[in-house]
Design a protein around this motif. Structure first.
Motif, mmCIF file in Angstrom:
data_model
loop_
_atom_site.group_PDB
_atom_site.id
_atom_site.type_symbol
_atom_site.label_atom_id
_atom_site.label_comp_id
_atom_site.label_asym_id
_atom_site.label_seq_id
_atom_site.Cartn_x
_atom_site.Cartn_y
_atom_site.Cartn_z
ATOM 1 N N GLY A 84 3.250 5.897 -3.205
ATOM 2 C CA GLY A 84 4.326 6.834 -3.511
ATOM 3 C C GLY A 84 5.667 6.212 -3.809
ATOM 4 N N GLY A 85 5.695 4.986 -4.326
ATOM 5 C CA GLY A 85 6.975 4.375 -4.650
ATOM 6 C C GLY A 85 7.874 4.258 -3.448
ATOM 7 N N LYS A 86 9.167 4.530 -3.643
ATOM 8 C CA LYS A 86 10.126 4.418 -2.545
ATOM 9 C C LYS A 86 9.750 5.327 -1.380
ATOM 10 C CE LYS A 86 14.269 6.318 -2.363
ATOM 11 N NZ LYS A 86 15.710 6.641 -2.568
ATOM 12 N N ALA A 87 9.345 6.554 -1.684
ATOM 13 C CA ALA A 87 8.984 7.494 -0.612
ATOM 14 C C ALA A 87 7.791 6.991 0.179
ATOM 15 C CB ALA A 87 8.690 8.875 -1.207
ATOM 16 N N GLY A 88 6.812 6.414 -0.507
ATOM 17 C CA GLY A 88 5.648 5.877 0.190
ATOM 18 C C GLY A 88 5.998 4.690 1.052
ATOM 19 N N ALA A 89 6.885 3.812 0.550
ATOM 20 C CA ALA A 89 7.305 2.651 1.335
ATOM 21 C C ALA A 89 8.058 3.089 2.583
ATOM 22 C CB ALA A 89 8.165 1.730 0.471
ATOM 23 N N ILE A 90 8.976 4.043 2.426
ATOM 24 C CA ILE A 90 9.721 4.532 3.590
ATOM 25 C C ILE A 90 8.770 5.175 4.597
ATOM 26 C CG2 ILE A 90 11.380 6.290 4.342
ATOM 27 C CD1 ILE A 90 13.022 5.686 1.866
ATOM 28 N N TYR A 147 0.838 -1.204 0.000
ATOM 29 C CA TYR A 147 0.000 0.000 0.000
ATOM 30 C C TYR A 147 0.872 1.254 0.000
ATOM 31 C CZ TYR A 147 -3.721 -3.227 1.409
ATOM 32 O OH TYR A 147 -4.612 -4.261 1.474
ATOM 33 N N GLY A 148 1.918 1.267 0.823
ATOM 34 C CA GLY A 148 2.814 2.411 0.854
ATOM 35 C C GLY A 148 3.495 2.630 -0.485
ATOM 36 N N THR A 149 3.943 1.532 -1.111
ATOM 37 C CA THR A 149 4.584 1.636 -2.421
ATOM 38 C C THR A 149 3.601 2.128 -3.473
ATOM 39 O OG1 THR A 149 6.092 -0.164 -1.822
ATOM 40 C CG2 THR A 149 5.923 0.369 -4.149
ATOM 41 N N ALA A 150 2.373 1.622 -3.444
ATOM 42 C CA ALA A 150 1.357 2.072 -4.393
ATOM 43 C C ALA A 150 1.090 3.563 -4.237
ATOM 44 C CB ALA A 150 0.067 1.284 -4.201
#
Length: 385
Positions: free
Chosen positions: A346-352, A341-344
């Motif tokens: 915002g990519g790397k920024a969302g995952a972090i 969900y985090g990656t979806a």
């Protein structure tokens, strides 16, 4: 953080992913199997566990760092292997692996990935882990293990809880299968998600071609649209502890067996020489009547003893869930849906951002409970209601 990625917690990230992803992909990630009782049971099991906080024990030296298989990490969190992570965001597997490396937790690449193990490993600054489904042509699986080793992987996670394909009826309804099935409903759904259609799938088609299972050998590889499957390559139909022994003999690094829920199986894993296990019901996605991992975790930890590293997963949404699994004996916790969900979003920024949220929630729970280190998070801190 929220200005960049738009979410402050798991539920908000899930809503963003739901809006951005076609229904078939979102439901593949989000839902369970059959009547989804295991999925609901995982959540109910977490909610039954209550924390018994100490008062007047907070301090300025609180730390979430851990040592796992000889390496230091900033938090007891591991990115679990997930199929199709590359479909939630362009180069999603690479984005997620880079996020984990930058944040300071392990990333586990999946067998059924859009990006090859070699490509993911090249993109990260630290060694990654690799998850293995054993194929029915065992030697090909061993060749893939050798590729992982050559790519710098030293920890392999063997998933053993999928002897047959699970009954996920919603995949049949929404057409999300390989090859993808086209019907008016799902074609319209993709059309209603132009950001994904153009920015993810379309970008793959233009730059690399239609996505494939990149870890499969050429003669067995199929892209997501092919009808002519070619040579079959399926999961090992009679997976046994003998197979685990042969993997142990072949793999010279750390070996973890994922998908155990019984003490007897944990002892077998110890007998064949596994370094660790993951107590897991596959996030409620396989056997719909499976028990929740947290309900059997303490018994398994006590059974195998301190020589075996026990990890856990399934349906973690908050840092307090991580706290409860640690208090039940897990050394670290694997994260799946939250990372996707985090990656979806915002990519790397969302995952972090999602990693940071869960770490901060865990730290806050520790502060509120009087725990200064992960070692303080023990069985005395929780009770079942």
């Amino acid at each position: 953080m929220t200005d960049q990625v738009g979410f402050l917690n798991f539920a908000e990230a899930r809503e963003i992913a739901k809006r951005r992803l076609p229904r078939g992909i979102f439901e593949y990630i989000d839902r369970g199997a059959e009547d989804e009782r295991a999925l609901a049971g995982n959540r109910a099991a977490f909610d039954r566990i209550k924390i018994k906080p100490y008062a007047l024990r907070s301090g300025s030296n609180r730390s979430t760092t851990i040592s796992l298989f000889g390496h230091e990490y900033c938090a007891p969190l591991v990115v679990t292997p997930t199929a199709f992570a590359g479909l939630v965001y362009f180069n999603g597997e690479v984005e997620l692996a880079k996020a984990a490396a930058e944040f300071g937790i392990p990333f586990t690449a999946a067998t059924e990935a859009i990006t090859s193990i070699a490509a993911v490993a090249r993109a990260t600054s630290v060694p990654i882990w690799f998850q293995l489904y054993l194929w029915d042509k065992e030697e090909i699986s061993f060749e893939l293990m050798d590729k992982a080793w050559s790519s710098g992987v030293r920890t392999i996670v063997v998933t053993v809880d999928t002897p047959v394909l699970p009954n996920r009826e919603f995949n049949v309804r929404n057409g999300f299968d390989v090859p993808l099935r086209f019907a008016l409903r799902n074609v319209f759904d993709v059309a209603m998600h132009p950001r994904w259609a153009l920015g993810v799938f379309g970008r793959y088609v233009v730059t690399e071609g239609v996505p494939t299972f990149a870890n499969y050998p050429d003669q067995y590889r199929k892209n997501l649209l092919r009808r002519d499957r070619g040579d079959p390559l399926d999961f090992m139909p009679n997976l046994s502890w003998d197979h685990m022994g042969r993997i142990r003999d072949r793999w010279k690094g750390t070996m973890v067996i994922k998908g155990l829920l019984r003490q007897e199986d944990a002892l077998e894993a110890k007998r064949v020489g596994a370094d660790g296990i993951v107590v897991s019901n596959h996030g409620g996605r396989n056997l719909d009547s499976a028990i929740a991992p947290i309900d059997v975790l303490r018994g398994i930890v006590d059974c195998v003893g301190p020589a075996m590293t026990v990890l856990a997963d399934s349906s973690v949404q908050r840092g307090s869930d991580v706290f409860k699994l640690l208090a039940s004996g897990a050394k670290a916790v694997l994260l799946g849906r939250s990372m996707l969900y985090g990656t979806a979003a915002g990519g790397k920024a969302g995952a972090i951002a999602m990693m940071r949220i869960l770490k901060e929630e865990l730290a806050r729970t520790m502060d509120m409970s009087g725990c200064q280190t992960i070692a303080d998070v023990n069985q005395d801190m929780i009770a079942a209601s």
